[in-house]
Design a protein around this motif. Sequence first.
Motif, PDB file in Angstrom:
ATOM      1  N   ALA A 467       0.684  -4.341  25.321  1.00 27.29           N
ATOM      2  CA  ALA A 467       0.184  -5.479  26.080  1.00 27.29           C
ATOM      3  C   ALA A 467      -0.312  -6.600  25.176  1.00 27.29           C
ATOM      4  O   ALA A 467      -0.197  -7.777  25.507  1.00 27.29           O
ATOM      5  CB  ALA A 467      -0.933  -5.027  27.019  1.00 27.29           C
ATOM      6  N   PHE A 468      -0.886  -6.235  24.032  1.00 27.68           N
ATOM      7  CA  PHE A 468      -1.376  -7.247  23.090  1.00 27.68           C
ATOM      8  C   PHE A 468      -1.337  -6.654  21.684  1.00 27.68           C
ATOM      9  O   PHE A 468      -1.312  -5.426  21.493  1.00 27.68           O
ATOM     10  CB  PHE A 468      -2.798  -7.705  23.457  1.00 27.68           C
ATOM     11  N   SER A 469      -1.346  -7.536  20.710  1.00 25.52           N
ATOM     12  CA  SER A 469      -1.284  -7.139  19.297  1.00 25.52           C
ATOM     13  C   SER A 469      -2.613  -7.460  18.615  1.00 25.52           C
ATOM     14  O   SER A 469      -3.438  -8.215  19.161  1.00 25.52           O
ATOM     15  CB  SER A 469      -0.136  -7.890  18.608  1.00 25.52           C
ATOM     16  N   PRO A 470      -2.856  -6.943  17.438  1.00 19.36           N
ATOM     17  CA  PRO A 470      -4.091  -7.289  16.709  1.00 19.36           C
ATOM     18  C   PRO A 470      -4.214  -8.777  16.423  1.00 19.36           C
ATOM     19  O   PRO A 470      -5.340  -9.314  16.383  1.00 19.36           O
ATOM     20  CB  PRO A 470      -3.980  -6.458  15.430  1.00 19.36           C
ATOM     21  N   ASP A 471      -3.085  -9.469  16.223  1.00 16.30           N
ATOM     22  CA  ASP A 471      -3.153 -10.920  16.003  1.00 16.30           C
ATOM     23  C   ASP A 471      -3.640 -11.637  17.253  1.00 16.30           C
ATOM     24  O   ASP A 471      -4.405 -12.621  17.156  1.00 16.30           O
ATOM     25  CB  ASP A 471      -1.774 -11.437  15.591  1.00 16.30           C
ATOM     26  N   ASP A 472      -3.207 -11.153  18.423  1.00 14.31           N
ATOM     27  CA  ASP A 472      -3.697 -11.753  19.661  1.00 14.31           C
ATOM     28  C   ASP A 472      -5.203 -11.565  19.830  1.00 14.31           C
ATOM     29  O   ASP A 472      -5.925 -12.478  20.252  1.00 14.31           O
ATOM     30  CB  ASP A 472      -2.968 -11.142  20.858  1.00 14.31           C
ATOM     31  N   VAL A 473      -5.665 -10.391  19.466  1.00 15.46           N
ATOM     32  CA  VAL A 473      -7.105 -10.122  19.553  1.00 15.46           C
ATOM     33  C   VAL A 473      -7.871 -11.016  18.577  1.00 15.46           C
ATOM     34  O   VAL A 473      -8.942 -11.557  18.893  1.00 15.46           O
ATOM     35  CB  VAL A 473      -7.386  -8.628  19.285  1.00 15.46           C
ATOM     36  N   LYS A 474      -7.314 -11.202  17.381  1.00 14.73           N
ATOM     37  CA  LYS A 474      -7.987 -12.025  16.376  1.00 14.73           C
ATOM     38  C   LYS A 474      -8.063 -13.482  16.823  1.00 14.73           C
ATOM     39  O   LYS A 474      -9.111 -14.146  16.679  1.00 14.73           O
ATOM     40  CB  LYS A 474      -7.240 -11.906  15.044  1.00 14.73           C
ATOM     41  N   SER A 475      -6.977 -14.015  17.364  1.00 18.59           N
ATOM     42  CA  SER A 475      -6.982 -15.394  17.838  1.00 18.59           C
ATOM     43  C   SER A 475      -7.934 -15.582  19.029  1.00 18.59           C
ATOM     44  O   SER A 475      -8.602 -16.619  19.156  1.00 18.59           O
ATOM     45  CB  SER A 475      -5.564 -15.821  18.212  1.00 18.59           C
ATOM     46  N   LEU A 476      -8.028 -14.565  19.901  1.00 15.55           N
ATOM     47  CA  LEU A 476      -8.946 -14.661  21.023  1.00 15.55           C
ATOM     48  C   LEU A 476     -10.405 -14.576  20.560  1.00 15.55           C
ATOM     49  O   LEU A 476     -11.288 -15.242  21.102  1.00 15.55           O
ATOM     50  CB  LEU A 476      -8.646 -13.549  22.036  1.00 15.55           C
ATOM     51  N   ALA A 477     -10.638 -13.741  19.536  1.00 12.36           N
ATOM     52  CA  ALA A 477     -12.000 -13.621  19.008  1.00 12.36           C
ATOM     53  C   ALA A 477     -12.484 -14.915  18.385  1.00 12.36           C
ATOM     54  O   ALA A 477     -13.668 -15.240  18.414  1.00 12.36           O
ATOM     55  CB  ALA A 477     -12.071 -12.459  18.004  1.00 12.36           C
ATOM     56  N   ASN A 478     -11.581 -15.691  17.794  1.00 11.76           N
ATOM     57  CA  ASN A 478     -11.972 -16.964  17.182  1.00 11.76           C
ATOM     58  C   ASN A 478     -12.482 -17.960  18.224  1.00 11.76           C
ATOM     59  O   ASN A 478     -13.257 -18.858  17.892  1.00 11.76           O
ATOM     60  CB  ASN A 478     -10.798 -17.553  16.430  1.00 11.76           C
TER      61      ASN A 478
END
Length: 481
Positions: A467-478
Amino acid sequence: METLDPKNRFLWKETPAATASCFSSEEWSDITEELQQWETNIRMNEVKLNGSSTFCDDADSVPAIRCTNTLQESIRSEVKKHKMSSVPRAYRDWDRFDVEKECAKIDECDTNPPAVITRPAPQDIKHSITSTALTDQEKDALACREKDKGNKSFRSGDYKEAVICYTRSLSLVPSAAAFNNRAQTHIRLQRWSAALSDCQMVLQLEPDNVKALLRRATVHKHLGHLQESHDDLRAVLLREPHNIEAQKVLMEITETAAESHQQKHRAGRNLFIQEFEDPEIMTNTHNTESPNRDGSENSVSPAPAPTTELTRPSEHLLLETRRRSPSGPRRSVPISEVEDEEGDEDQDCAVNQPFVSLQPSNAFEFGQVLNAACAHGDLLTCAELLRNIPSERLPQYISTQLHGQTFSFIIKTLNKYLRSQPQLLYEHMKHLQTAHRFSMVLMLLDAEDRTQLMEIFQSLSVVQTQAFSPDDVKSLANKYI
């Protein structure tokens, strides 16, 4: 074949039975003499046995031999006596029947009942086992054996013995399973306080134990703690939404709370009526109605004012009383409303507050539930509310309710209860940052809220899903941090 297998069945030959013609005259005479001599010896031995007695002196005291002819004949005769005939009795047999004699026999049986065979009471079982000389493996094996004994006793319905076995198992090795089983046994025995303490011990060892939460909810229900029972059931349904027993108990608690709330609202207001005399009216009356015989009025000093007053009536009631009493004194009867205790109202509100619709259809209903949960600090209600709404509607529902306190409350709920569903958590966080006034509320977060956000994104970064990748999580965390 004879050399290889001399005993082979194909080499067998049929030999006819031997007859007198097969022997010589001398051999046949020897065989005949031996047979006659054997028959003579057998007859002589039988005569000796019949003539001698096996028991010389105690022949009368020896019981009859089993399966002898005399014993069989006596048994057959008794059976014939008691055997019921298939032919109907004649009327003459009923004339011989003595009713009084049979009634006397029945009365004698009632007065002299048969002796009851009582077994001796079992010895008391010790509630603990000394384990000073046992190794860890021996303790585990012995504790498991005692727990199995408790399970067998529980299944057979001997709950007291089951409690003893579970206690012996816990004295060796404390385990969540033994505490949980003993809690269920205490519930069957209606020992609510002991069951509650065992459930607390299980939840200390395993905080996510669904059975312990369900059993603690049952105990709270019987103790009358409806709010605590409701919270435990909601926690169970968050982990197991299709738990039938939890749903059943939750419906019972809801009905109980609704009935108590209706009964309280049916009761009218309590009116406290106290009767006392107004000193001012009594004073004026004595001044106007006590003249001297010569026509002059006596000067009467006013009555002293009372030092204490139990209930002060309203001014309106006193004025009405004075206006309607021109001829003489009347008593003032103040009526005051007695309100119920605030603690009961708070308890009813606390019990009835969570029973709201957790599937809102618009922003107004969503705001009502969210404000109620935030006011009571009910994270479980907020978690179930967030689970029941689609992520894409979250910005629309929360746009009018988004401020610092509400946003902090939602972040705490997501971090505590929705980390077990990473896909739903990611979708909520993704759509939440698109809500109106998000950037302004983000600046008002304190250190604790930012710590909650960091924990959420750390848990999402570890999850491996399509459903999501670690890069997606990182961009959302920013966008949050």
